[in-house]
Motif scaffolding. Structure first.
Motif, short mmCIF file in Angstrom:
data_model
loop_
_atom_site.label_atom_id
_atom_site.label_comp_id
_atom_site.label_asym_id
_atom_site.label_seq_id
_atom_site.Cartn_x
_atom_site.Cartn_y
_atom_site.Cartn_z
N ALA A 50 -0.39 4.13 -0.83
CA ALA A 50 1.07 4.14 -0.91
C ALA A 50 1.51 5.48 -1.48
CB ALA A 50 1.57 2.98 -1.77
N ARG A 109 9.46 1.17 4.09
CA ARG A 109 8.85 1.04 5.41
C ARG A 109 7.33 1.08 5.31
NH1 ARG A 109 12.56 4.78 9.50
NH2 ARG A 109 14.41 3.45 9.45
N SER A 110 6.68 0.65 6.39
CA SER A 110 5.23 0.71 6.49
C SER A 110 4.83 1.71 7.56
CB SER A 110 4.65 -0.67 6.84
OG SER A 110 4.91 -1.59 5.80
N PRO A 128 -1.20 -1.42 6.52
CA PRO A 128 -0.12 -0.44 6.42
C PRO A 128 -0.22 0.46 5.19
CG PRO A 128 0.62 -2.55 5.57
CD PRO A 128 -0.78 -2.76 6.04
N ARG A 130 2.18 1.99 2.47
CA ARG A 130 3.48 1.56 1.95
C ARG A 130 4.25 2.77 1.42
NH1 ARG A 130 4.64 -0.21 -3.09
NH2 ARG A 130 2.42 -0.29 -3.55
#
Length: 206
Positions: A50, A109-110, A128, A130
């Motif tokens: 992330a 959003r991813s 995903p 992040r």
């Protein structure tokens, strides 16, 4: 007579058996590209998991054909991916690369990634990632001198020689004044003089 016929028959069949055995072994040892692509264990990993907009993501893939050219894909979902760039696999079937998050990657959003062969038959997908909020920069407290105003903003030179464009309330101070300034580096600014310091507090330097 029967013995002679038996010997002749054995001599005729033996070469055929040997040939059939060799061909069977060759068939077992020959593996097509389709079989390789089906059984190869392809994978893709990335780090960090992330980060804020503009982050650079490190990607590592393996299980591809040696020296194969791949497409690096990036998108919002595993089924909505677009080519970002081309990469090449090393002799061990591995690839390492990096990519900066695209402009559309906003907090909340991813982002998904994939490595795909040029014919689209071999792919490894990961995600995903992040997208998080960007952390505000830590406050700075500087002492220096206000210079003449810039094109858009006042200019401040700290005692260590650095220059900053200033935004915010300057408390009536003007060019030539010695001041203490507390503020944060602004990510977006209308100023055109390099780094911009958003003023939180300003006072006369003693």
């Amino acid at each position: 007579m029967r013995l002679v016929l038996a010997l002749l028959l054995c001599g005729f069949l033996l070469p055929l058996s040997t040939t059939s055995l060799v061909r069977a072994q060759d068939t077992e040892q020959s593996v097509s590209d389709d079989e390789i692509s089906t059984t190869a264990r392809r994978s893709l990993t990335f780090r960090p998991q992330a980060g804020p907009p503009g982050s650079r993501v490190q990607l590592e893939g393996e299980g591809f054909r040696p020296f194969e050219r791949l497409r690096l894909l990036v998108g919002r979902t595993p089924s909505d991916l677009r080519r970002q760039k081309n990469v090449e696999v090393n002799r061990r079937g591995r690839v390492q690369t990096s990519v900066e998050l695209p402009d559309w990657a906003r907090p909340g959003r991813s982002v998904f990634f994939a490595l795909q062969s040029s014919d689209g038959r071999r792919r490894a997908t990961a995600g995903p990632f992040r997208v998080t909020e960007r952390r505000p920069s830590p406050p700075l407290t500087l002492r220096g001198t206000l210079l003449t105003g810039g094109a858009e903003c006042a200019v401040f030179r700290s005692d260590d020689g650095r220059r900053y464009a200033l935004t915010g309330n300057l408390g009536g101070f003007g060019p030539g004044d010695r001041v203490n300034v507390r503020g944060r580096i602004a990510e977006m600014s209308p100023c055109m003089q390099g780094q911009t310091l958003a003023v939180e507090r300003i006072s006369k330097a003693k």
